[in-house]
Design a protein around this motif. Structure first.
Motif, mmCIF file in Angstrom:
data_model
loop_
_atom_site.group_PDB
_atom_site.id
_atom_site.type_symbol
_atom_site.label_atom_id
_atom_site.label_comp_id
_atom_site.label_asym_id
_atom_site.label_seq_id
_atom_site.Cartn_x
_atom_site.Cartn_y
_atom_site.Cartn_z
ATOM 1 N N LYS A 155 8.522 48.455 48.930
ATOM 2 C CA LYS A 155 9.664 48.045 48.125
ATOM 3 C C LYS A 155 10.932 48.658 48.725
ATOM 4 O O LYS A 155 10.863 49.527 49.594
ATOM 5 N N ASP A 156 12.083 48.196 48.248
ATOM 6 C CA ASP A 156 13.341 48.675 48.814
ATOM 7 C C ASP A 156 13.487 50.185 48.692
ATOM 8 O O ASP A 156 14.041 50.837 49.588
ATOM 9 N N SER A 157 13.006 50.755 47.596
ATOM 10 C CA SER A 157 13.116 52.211 47.445
ATOM 11 C C SER A 157 12.261 52.933 48.482
ATOM 12 O O SER A 157 12.630 54.026 48.948
ATOM 13 N N ARG A 159 11.727 51.754 51.504
ATOM 14 C CA ARG A 159 12.512 51.592 52.738
ATOM 15 C C ARG A 159 13.672 52.586 52.776
ATOM 16 O O ARG A 159 14.006 53.120 53.831
ATOM 17 N N ASP A 160 14.280 52.841 51.615
ATOM 18 C CA ASP A 160 15.354 53.840 51.559
ATOM 19 C C ASP A 160 14.813 55.217 51.927
ATOM 20 O O ASP A 160 15.468 55.978 52.645
ATOM 21 N N GLU A 197 6.017 46.299 59.774
ATOM 22 C CA GLU A 197 7.327 46.838 59.393
ATOM 23 C C GLU A 197 7.542 48.243 59.949
ATOM 24 O O GLU A 197 8.628 48.565 60.435
#
Length: 230
Positions: A155-157, A159-160, A197
């Motif tokens: 999820k984006d979090s 990736r952060d 990824e």
């Protein structure tokens, strides 16, 4: 049969075919991991600020992940101690770095969960300062383990968090949790997407391990990976 870890140690991979010699090496590595995590593991301290960190005298491995990803359950499964790391049903409740001494050989660091959308802005800022300061200023930190729920994938979090680790130049390894909750074909798909990824990330370790704290899937392999850092 496996990859070389940063620093020259051998690590396990579940993607390559194993010959007889590799099978023996894998068995040896699994035994080293078992023996390490059979040692006594004790709580050292919790730190809510960088000033409260323990002395940096032993190799450390930090565990990061979204709130409720199963981080406490995984640490408990690795150490074989059900109540060592306390799970919280309230996302974002634990906002401190918790340190555990594994037999004087390795320190396990339970980092605060991230990705809690309802958290106050001030709490998120405090979390960011604490975690970023720890990652950038901890010379004994050998690796971060980033946990990802196998049912949802990255999820984006996540990736952060990976970007923060990339910038801090901390080697990190992704571990899928709750792998028993989805079908094998779905797990393979999540694994392939995740590997594709992380291949683009500068500080990501190339080996991905799928785990289940309930069935024990991948626990021995992760122990062996971490033993190579002790």
């Amino acid at each position: 049969m496996g990859d070389h870890a940063p620093g020259g140690g051998r690590v396990l991979s579940d993607t390559a075919a194993l010959g007889p010699d590799d099978e023996k090496e894998k068995a040896d590595l699994l035994e080293v991991g078992r023996l390490l995590f059979a040692r006594e593991c004790t709580f050292m301290r919790g730190a809510v600020a960088l000033s409260g960190l323990p002395d940096a005298t032993q190799p450390e491995v930090a565990f990061a992940g979204r709130s409720n990803v199963g981080k406490s359950s995984l640490i408990n499964a690795l150490t074989g101690r059900k109540g060592l790391a306390r799970a919280s049903n309230t996302p974002g409740r634990t906002q401190e770095l918790n340190f555990f001494d594994l037999g004087g050989r390795l320190v396990l660091v339970d980092m605060p969960g991230y990705g809690f959308a309802s958290a106050p802005k001030g709490m998120v800022e405090k979390w960011t300062r604490l975690v970023n300061g720890f990652l950038k200023g901890r010379p004994v930190l050998r690796r971060a383990i980033v946990l990802v729920d196998a049912r949802h994938g990255l999820k984006d979090s996540d990736r952060d968090m990976m970007t923060m680790l990339d910038k801090a130049a901390v080697v990190y390894q992704l571990v899928l949790t709750k792998a028993d909750k989805i079908k094998p074909a779905e797990l393979d798909e999540v694994r392939d997407r995740t590997l594709a990824e992380i291949a683009k990330r500068v500080a990501a370790h190339p080996t991905l391990i799928a785990t289940s704290s309930e069935t024990g899937l991948g626990i021995a392999e992760l122990r062996a990976e971490l033993a190579s850092l002790a």
